[in-house]
Every structure is written in C-alpha cells, then in structure tokens.
Design a protein around this motif. Structure first.
Motif, short mmCIF file in Angstrom:
data_model
loop_
_atom_site.label_atom_id
_atom_site.label_comp_id
_atom_site.label_asym_id
_atom_site.label_seq_id
_atom_site.Cartn_x
_atom_site.Cartn_y
_atom_site.Cartn_z
N VAL A 7 74.13 22.70 62.90
CA VAL A 7 73.23 23.05 63.56
C VAL A 7 72.01 23.24 62.40
O VAL A 7 71.86 23.67 61.12
CB VAL A 7 73.07 25.26 63.28
N MET A 27 76.59 33.76 70.26
CA MET A 27 77.31 33.41 69.13
C MET A 27 78.82 33.62 69.22
O MET A 27 79.86 32.26 69.52
CB MET A 27 76.49 32.55 68.25
N GLY A 45 78.26 30.03 59.77
CA GLY A 45 76.79 29.96 59.14
C GLY A 45 77.02 29.29 57.53
O GLY A 45 77.94 29.60 57.10
N PRO A 100 69.76 28.14 68.66
CA PRO A 100 70.87 28.62 67.43
C PRO A 100 69.24 29.85 66.95
O PRO A 100 69.22 30.29 65.40
CB PRO A 100 71.31 27.61 66.93
#
Length: 138
Positions: A7, A27, A45, A100
């Motif tokens: 991402v 997600m 993340g 995202p």
C-alpha cells in the motif's frame, strides 16, 4: 507462491491521519476473507516515515537518516502478504483489495512476488536459511 501487496503512502498517511472507520471495516472484512481461505500470512499498516529511519551504506560505513522522507509516493503505508497457488490467484485476490485511500480517491497498490528458497542456487548460506526456515515452522 507468496506475494506482498504494498500500500503506497499518501500525504494523509504521512501526516498521521488515521483511516476512516468505514475503510478499517472494509480492510478487516477483506483480511478475514483471506484468513478464511487460508492464504493470509501477514498484514498491517505502517506508521508515518517521521517515526522511522533509513540506513545508508557507503563502503563499510553506515549512516542513520531519520525520517520524515519527502517523496510520499515512494513510501509504503502498509502491506499484506499472501500465499497462493498461482499468480492468477494472487491477481484475483488483489483485485478485491479495498481502495486504501477510500472509494473514489485515486491511488494504487503494488503487488510483488517474494523469492522462495528454491529460487536460489544451492550454497552454504542457503542451507543456513533453510535451517532458519525449519526452526520458524516449528
């Protein structure tokens, strides 16, 4: 075959702006589907580059460079690692990856295949990695 879904960072992620609850839910649902299918290996993340650093190599010297880093389009904001039977299966899973940045906003993800130990020529170093791999699988 293992693949990493990368991402890309955005100005928002680099500023520490947390994703909206709707995106977190999307997600979570996607990652639950990956887990139920038995293909999810890892995913999370990453904090903004202001909380990170880089190590620059020049000869045998190493220099620490603290973040933030200026080109957010060159940075990673998160990743998901999957293990599937084929490139086609990886492509199908990644086409379902939620946007995202949120629906309607322009962005992209990058997908890269990871090396497997069998991709390398036999060597003493490779044998050591195989031993580590066996230990990690216990």
């Amino acid at each position: 075959m293992r693949f990493m879904v990368i991402v890309k960072a955005s100005k928002e992620s680099e500023a520490g702006v947390m994703p909206e609850a709707k995106l977190i839910a999307e997600m979570a649902k996607y990652h639950e589907e990956l887990a139920k299918a038995g293909v999810l290996l890892d995913g999370t993340g990453l904090q903004a580059s202001s909380k990170g650093w880089r190590i620059k190599y020049r000869g045998d010297k190493r220099t620490v460079v603290d973040g933030p880093f200026t080109e957010s389009k060159e940075l990673i904001a998160g990743y998901t690692v999957i293990q599937v039977k084929s490139r086609a299966e990886a492509l199908e899973w990644t086409k379902r990856f939620p946007n995202p940045r949120g629906e309607g906003l322009e962005t992209e993800i990058e997908v890269r295949q990871l090396f497997e130990l069998d991709d390398f020529e036999p060597s003493e170093g490779l044998d050591r990695f195989r031993e580590l791999d066996a230990i990690n699988k216990k």
